[in-house]
Scaffold this motif. Structure first.
Motif, PDB file in Angstrom:
ATOM      1  N   ASP A 214      54.213  61.326  65.954  1.00  0.00           N
ATOM      2  CA  ASP A 214      53.818  61.772  64.622  1.00  0.00           C
ATOM      3  C   ASP A 214      52.308  62.000  64.517  1.00  0.00           C
ATOM      4  N   VAL A 215      51.569  61.529  65.513  1.00  0.00           N
ATOM      5  CA  VAL A 215      50.113  61.678  65.516  1.00  0.00           C
ATOM      6  C   VAL A 215      49.742  62.902  66.348  1.00  0.00           C
ATOM      7  N   ARG A 216      49.002  63.816  65.743  1.00  0.00           N
ATOM      8  CA  ARG A 216      48.554  65.002  66.480  1.00  0.00           C
ATOM      9  C   ARG A 216      47.531  64.580  67.529  1.00  0.00           C
ATOM     10  N   LEU A 217      47.819  64.894  68.786  1.00  0.00           N
ATOM     11  CA  LEU A 217      46.949  64.482  69.887  1.00  0.00           C
ATOM     12  C   LEU A 217      46.201  65.685  70.449  1.00  0.00           C
ATOM     13  N   LEU A 271      39.338  67.635  64.557  1.00  0.00           N
ATOM     14  CA  LEU A 271      39.705  66.681  63.522  1.00  0.00           C
ATOM     15  C   LEU A 271      40.279  67.370  62.297  1.00  0.00           C
ATOM     16  N   LEU A 272      39.684  68.486  61.936  1.00  0.00           N
ATOM     17  CA  LEU A 272      40.032  69.160  60.690  1.00  0.00           C
ATOM     18  C   LEU A 272      41.183  70.145  60.798  1.00  0.00           C
ATOM     19  N   ASN A 273      41.310  70.795  61.934  1.00  0.00           N
ATOM     20  CA  ASN A 273      42.196  71.953  62.046  1.00  0.00           C
ATOM     21  C   ASN A 273      43.508  71.584  62.728  1.00  0.00           C
ATOM     22  N   PRO A 274      44.625  71.641  62.021  1.00  0.00           N
ATOM     23  CA  PRO A 274      45.911  71.246  62.605  1.00  0.00           C
ATOM     24  C   PRO A 274      46.391  72.150  63.732  1.00  0.00           C
ATOM     25  N   SER A 275      45.746  73.306  63.941  1.00  0.00           N
ATOM     26  CA  SER A 275      46.118  74.177  65.054  1.00  0.00           C
ATOM     27  C   SER A 275      45.623  73.637  66.388  1.00  0.00           C
ATOM     28  N   TYR A 276      44.654  72.745  66.338  1.00  0.00           N
ATOM     29  CA  TYR A 276      44.113  72.151  67.560  1.00  0.00           C
ATOM     30  C   TYR A 276      45.034  71.021  68.003  1.00  0.00           C
ATOM     31  N   GLU A 277      45.673  71.229  69.149  1.00  0.00           N
ATOM     32  CA  GLU A 277      46.624  70.244  69.654  1.00  0.00           C
ATOM     33  C   GLU A 277      46.772  70.434  71.161  1.00  0.00           C
ATOM     34  N   GLY A 278      47.086  69.364  71.867  1.00  0.00           N
ATOM     35  CA  GLY A 278      47.249  69.447  73.310  1.00  0.00           C
ATOM     36  C   GLY A 278      45.911  69.479  74.020  1.00  0.00           C
ATOM     37  N   ARG A 335      41.732  78.004  75.654  1.00  0.00           N
ATOM     38  CA  ARG A 335      42.392  77.583  74.414  1.00  0.00           C
ATOM     39  C   ARG A 335      41.423  77.624  73.233  1.00  0.00           C
ATOM     40  N   ALA A 336      40.199  77.172  73.428  1.00  0.00           N
ATOM     41  CA  ALA A 336      39.226  77.199  72.334  1.00  0.00           C
ATOM     42  C   ALA A 336      38.972  78.630  71.865  1.00  0.00           C
ATOM     43  N   LYS A 337      38.916  79.559  72.805  1.00  0.00           N
ATOM     44  CA  LYS A 337      38.712  80.962  72.425  1.00  0.00           C
ATOM     45  C   LYS A 337      39.924  81.501  71.685  1.00  0.00           C
ATOM     46  N   GLU A 338      41.134  81.122  72.117  1.00  0.00           N
ATOM     47  CA  GLU A 338      42.347  81.544  71.411  1.00  0.00           C
ATOM     48  C   GLU A 338      42.355  81.030  69.976  1.00  0.00           C
ATOM     49  N   LEU A 339      41.828  79.832  69.787  1.00  0.00           N
ATOM     50  CA  LEU A 339      41.799  79.227  68.455  1.00  0.00           C
ATOM     51  C   LEU A 339      40.668  79.783  67.595  1.00  0.00           C
TER      52      LEU A 339
END
Length: 358
Positions: A214-217, A271-278, A335-339
């Motif tokens: 349940d915790v976004r990692l 921390l802020l953006n829920p799209s950041y994961e993995g 990934r950072a560039k994709e985001l």
């Protein structure tokens, strides 16, 4: 009111201007209590909430370190509440005096659980620095310090009730995960290497992966961080002043770097953006050969780039830890560039100029 579903099943985002939060309390029928946190998205671009509109409570391990100190400053500037998880309260209080960091909470290990409880987020940066001389004891501590603290943080998070858990864990790891190569290009999908640092990173990340689903990692594999007050660059500058600012070793090694401000911004965004994961590589988009980096560094220091810095000089300072500089890997932040992450310092020349003029 438009409602967007976020990555965390207990977190929703809305288009309203302020982030409401509320609790569903138990009643006489015994309904389960759940805490819902709502994040704001702008309708225009669906971006993460602005730091001004959404104050967070963030618990940080490794806050007294090179990256951690700057991250705490950034969070404090934007009025977030910071809880420093430390093994030495006196050291942390010296680095973060209450007159300069009002409201900061410093917690030693027995108090970590109270800090993590009801935090919105945890950032895990703890670990013995690798830019130092490696003895067998130091090598063991480099690995064990990371695994022990990560496992401890994950255990504390998992032991909390769902309504008290942080919604996101940002856990540092390193580009050492990929091993070294002069020819390969690595991104987040590349396999792990087979050397000592790769093994450390695999076990480090494995500890983080045990956190409750349940915790976004977010696992950020950090490159060589450029800053004046720490990291490998701080050890390299005196060598350049002693010699003439030429290449270190062959100069053909790849140098995957990131400016301190950019790695802090990347963590902040995670921390802020829920799209950041993995997995996200914490490196600048333009890695360079070490010879090129050294040329720019020599120029910035006013040292002519004609006499190479010999391997033995760096090994005298870092011992086996010199592998971080003498061997390398070309790592891209795909990934950072994709985001859509925006790097403040995309080119080594600009980053070194900023570091040395600060």
């Amino acid at each position: 009111m438009e409602v967007f579903r976020a990555a965390n099943p207990l977190s929703w985002t809305t288009s309203i201007s302020k982030p409401p939060s509320f609790h569903i309390s138990s009643n006489s029928q015994g309904f389960e209590t759940r805490k819902l946190s709502l994040w704001c998205l702008s309708k225009e671009n669906g971006s993460a909430p602005s730091s001004k509109g959404n104050q967070m409570v963030v618990s940080i391990t490794g806050a007294t370190g090179f990256i951690g100190r700057r991250l705490v400053q950034r969070l404090q500037e934007d009025k977030h509440q910071v809880r420093v998880l430390t093994r030495s309260k006196s050291k942390a209080q010296q680095i973060f005096p209450v007159n300069k960091f009002p409201g900061i909470v410093v917690a030693e290990e027995p108090e970590w659980i109270d800090s993590i409880r009801d935090s919105n987020a945890v950032v895990n940066l703890a670990g013995t620095p690798i830019s130092t001389r490696w003895s067998s004891e130091i090598k063991n501590d480099i690995k064990e310090s990371r695994i022990r603290v990560t496992s401890k943080v994950v255990e504390l998070i998992n032991d909390l009730q769902p309504d008290s858990r942080p919604s996101v864990l940002v856990s540092a790891t390193a580009v050492g995960y990929y091993g070294t190569s002069e020819t390969q290009v690595f991104d987040e999908k590349s396999p792990s290497g087979n050397d000592y640092l790769a093994q450390v990173c695999r076990e480090w990340e494995a500890s983080a992966l045990k956190v409750n689903k349940d915790v976004r990692l977010v696992r950020i594999r950090i490159g060589v961080v450029l800053g004046k007050d720490g990291g490998a660059l701080a050890k390299m500058i005196p060598l350049f002043m002693m010699f003439a600012g030429g290449p270190i070793g062959t100069g053909k090694q790849w140098f995957s770097w990131i400016h301190l401000d950019d790695i802090v911004n990347l963590i902040y965004e995670a921390l802020l953006n829920p799209s950041y994961e993995g997995v996200i590589n914490g490196t600048a988009p333009n890695p360079v050969r070490l010879g090129e980096m050294c040329q720019h560094l020599g120029n910035a220091l006013g040292r002519p780039s004609w006499l190479p810095v010999p391997d033995f000089a760096l090994k005298a300072v870092l011992g086996e830890g010199a592998i971080v500089v003498l061997e390398g890997q070309k790592v891209l932040p795909t990934r950072a560039k994709e985001l859509g992450f925006s790097f403040k310092y995309a080119y080594i020349k600009d980053a070194l100029k900023a570091v040395l003029s600060s």
